[in-house]
Design an enzyme around this catalytic site. Structure first.
Site, PDB file in Angstrom:
ATOM      1  N   ASP A  38      -3.754   1.737  -8.762  1.00  0.00           N
ATOM      2  CA  ASP A  38      -4.026   3.015  -8.100  1.00  0.00           C
ATOM      3  C   ASP A  38      -5.530   3.192  -7.862  1.00  0.00           C
ATOM      4  O   ASP A  38      -6.345   2.724  -8.659  1.00  0.00           O
ATOM      5  CB  ASP A  38      -3.485   4.141  -8.986  1.00  0.00           C
ATOM      6  CG  ASP A  38      -3.329   5.444  -8.225  1.00  0.00           C
ATOM      7  OD1 ASP A  38      -3.454   5.438  -6.986  1.00  0.00           O
ATOM      8  OD2 ASP A  38      -3.083   6.476  -8.875  1.00  0.00           O
ATOM      9  N   ASN A  86       6.394   5.255  -0.941  1.00  0.00           N
ATOM     10  CA  ASN A  86       5.200   5.064  -0.094  1.00  0.00           C
ATOM     11  C   ASN A  86       5.511   5.130   1.403  1.00  0.00           C
ATOM     12  O   ASN A  86       4.600   5.225   2.225  1.00  0.00           O
ATOM     13  CB  ASN A  86       4.499   3.731  -0.409  1.00  0.00           C
ATOM     14  CG  ASN A  86       3.688   3.760  -1.689  1.00  0.00           C
ATOM     15  OD1 ASN A  86       3.472   2.735  -2.335  1.00  0.00           O
ATOM     16  ND2 ASN A  86       3.219   4.937  -2.082  1.00  0.00           N
TER      17      ASN A  86
HETATM   18  C1  FPP Z   1      -2.464   3.029  -4.591  1.00  0.00           C
HETATM   19  O1  FPP Z   1      -3.737   3.478  -4.204  1.00  0.00           O
HETATM   20  C2  FPP Z   1      -2.242   1.718  -4.010  1.00  0.00           C
HETATM   21  C3  FPP Z   1      -1.224   1.413  -3.176  1.00  0.00           C
HETATM   22  C4  FPP Z   1      -0.210   2.409  -2.755  1.00  0.00           C
HETATM   23  C5  FPP Z   1      -1.080   0.079  -2.585  1.00  0.00           C
HETATM   24  C6  FPP Z   1      -1.434  -1.065  -3.493  1.00  0.00           C
HETATM   25  C7  FPP Z   1      -1.636  -2.232  -2.624  1.00  0.00           C
HETATM   26  C8  FPP Z   1      -2.562  -3.199  -2.780  1.00  0.00           C
HETATM   27  C9  FPP Z   1      -3.433  -3.295  -3.948  1.00  0.00           C
HETATM   28  C10 FPP Z   1      -2.740  -4.227  -1.731  1.00  0.00           C
HETATM   29  C11 FPP Z   1      -1.532  -5.011  -1.340  1.00  0.00           C
HETATM   30  C12 FPP Z   1      -0.960  -5.825  -2.439  1.00  0.00           C
HETATM   31  C13 FPP Z   1      -0.634  -7.131  -2.378  1.00  0.00           C
HETATM   32  C14 FPP Z   1       0.152  -7.738  -3.483  1.00  0.00           C
HETATM   33  C15 FPP Z   1      -1.034  -8.000  -1.266  1.00  0.00           C
HETATM   34  P1  FPP Z   1      -3.860   4.754  -3.271  1.00  0.00           P
HETATM   35  O2  FPP Z   1      -3.983   4.290  -1.869  1.00  0.00           O
HETATM   36  O3  FPP Z   1      -2.757   5.702  -3.529  1.00  0.00           O
HETATM   37  O4  FPP Z   1      -5.228   5.333  -3.776  1.00  0.00           O
HETATM   38  P2  FPP Z   1      -5.657   6.861  -3.888  1.00  0.00           P
HETATM   39  O5  FPP Z   1      -4.737   7.490  -4.898  1.00  0.00           O
HETATM   40  O6  FPP Z   1      -7.071   6.760  -4.364  1.00  0.00           O
HETATM   41  O7  FPP Z   1      -5.539   7.447  -2.517  1.00  0.00           O
END
Ligand code: FPP
Length: 258
Positions: A38, A86
């Site tokens: 996250d 998501n």
């Molecule tokens: C949460 O951060 C993260 C996600 C919903 C996506 C996670 C994906 C990756 C790390 C990249 C893709 C993965 C692979 C295996 C290629 P957020 O966007 O909700 O962050 P925030 O809470 O700060 O907005």
């Protein structure tokens, strides 16, 4: 760009995160670690960058941590990459995440395979775009015979959905007369989950300061140790994983006993 970033990454051999494998098992004692990755969006916002830049940096962290997991002697690393919730995000962000996932599999599969990694996916990924499903199935099949650690990526994953699918599978077997309803127990449910053949979950890490499970591995976390860090996912690295495992080593796990 990717190469430049890769070269900027500290070589794992130069860090002090290598476990003591002289007795066979790593000293931290963890077999299976899962991570809620996250904070990509906040990482980007702090730098006045678009959210996709945070996700791109998040993929670099995935690379660092999958390498570190192997170095640290983990049997299984499970990463929450895309939840069944998501899909509520803007279409452009979903497209960016799918594109990064595609690119990750295409560009990193050779290295993962060469390192003996077995790639797995948990979640209802078959409901995703057929081209992504084909790419994933190819990657899983190619690495299935490897003997190294399992890297399980959670895609279109929600623990409640996973449990509902497991219940459906068991009910189908009961209706077919393969199992008796009254015989269904914890072990059957455990085996029917997407994680059925993965080691028991030892440690669940969440980055970015949030302290909730967000529908991730709810069944499997029954006796897992929880570790929360304020670090944003794109900043997470081998040292951060080693620190989490150090904390895990000091936990007193009683599993309901004394
Ligand atoms: C949460 O951060 C993260 C996600 C919903 C996506 C996670 C994906 C990756 C790390 C990249 C893709 C993965 C692979 C295996 C290629 P957020 O966007 O909700 O962050 P925030 O809470 O700060 O907005």
């Amino acid at each position: 760009m990717r190469h430049a970033l890769r070269e900027a990454t500290t070589p794992l051999m130069a860090t002090k995160v290598r476990p003591d494998l002289s007795q066979g098992a790593p000293a931290h004692g963890a077999r299976h670690v899962a991570i809620i990755m996250d904070g990509n969006g906040r990482w980007a916002k702090k730098r006045l960058l678009p959210r996709v830049a945070g996700h791109r940096a998040g993929v670099e962290a995935v690379r660092r941590v999958t390498r570190a997991a192997r170095e640290l002697g983990l049997e299984c690393l499970t990463l929450y990459a895309f939840s069944s919730e998501n899909w509520k995000r803007p279409a452009s962000e979903i497209a960016d995440l799918m594109s990064l996932l595609r690119h990750f599999i295409q560009s990193d599969l050779d290295e993962l395979h060469a390192n003996g990694v077995r790639l797995r996916v948990i979640g209802n990924y078959r409901a995703m775009d057929p081209s992504v499903v084909a790419l994933i199935d190819g990657a899983i099949a190619r690495t299935a015979g490897n003997k190294g650690p399992i890297v399980a990526i959670a895609l279109n994953y929600g623990a409640q959905d996973e449990m509902a699918r497991a219940v459906q599978a068991l009910a189908r077997r009961a209706v077919a007369g393969e199992i008796a309803l009254d015989d269904i127990g914890v072990g059957d449910i455990d085996a029917a989950l997407d994680t059925g053949d993965l080691p028991p979950l030892d440690l669940l890490i969440r980055t970015s300061g949030e302290q909730r499970l967000s529908n991730f591995l709810l069944w499997q976390a029954a006796y897992a140790e929880l570790y929360f860090t304020d670090m944003l996912w794109p900043d997470f690295d081998e040292r951060a994983l080693a620190a989490a495992l150090d904390a895990f080593r000091l936990r007193d796990r009683r599993f309901g006993g004394l």
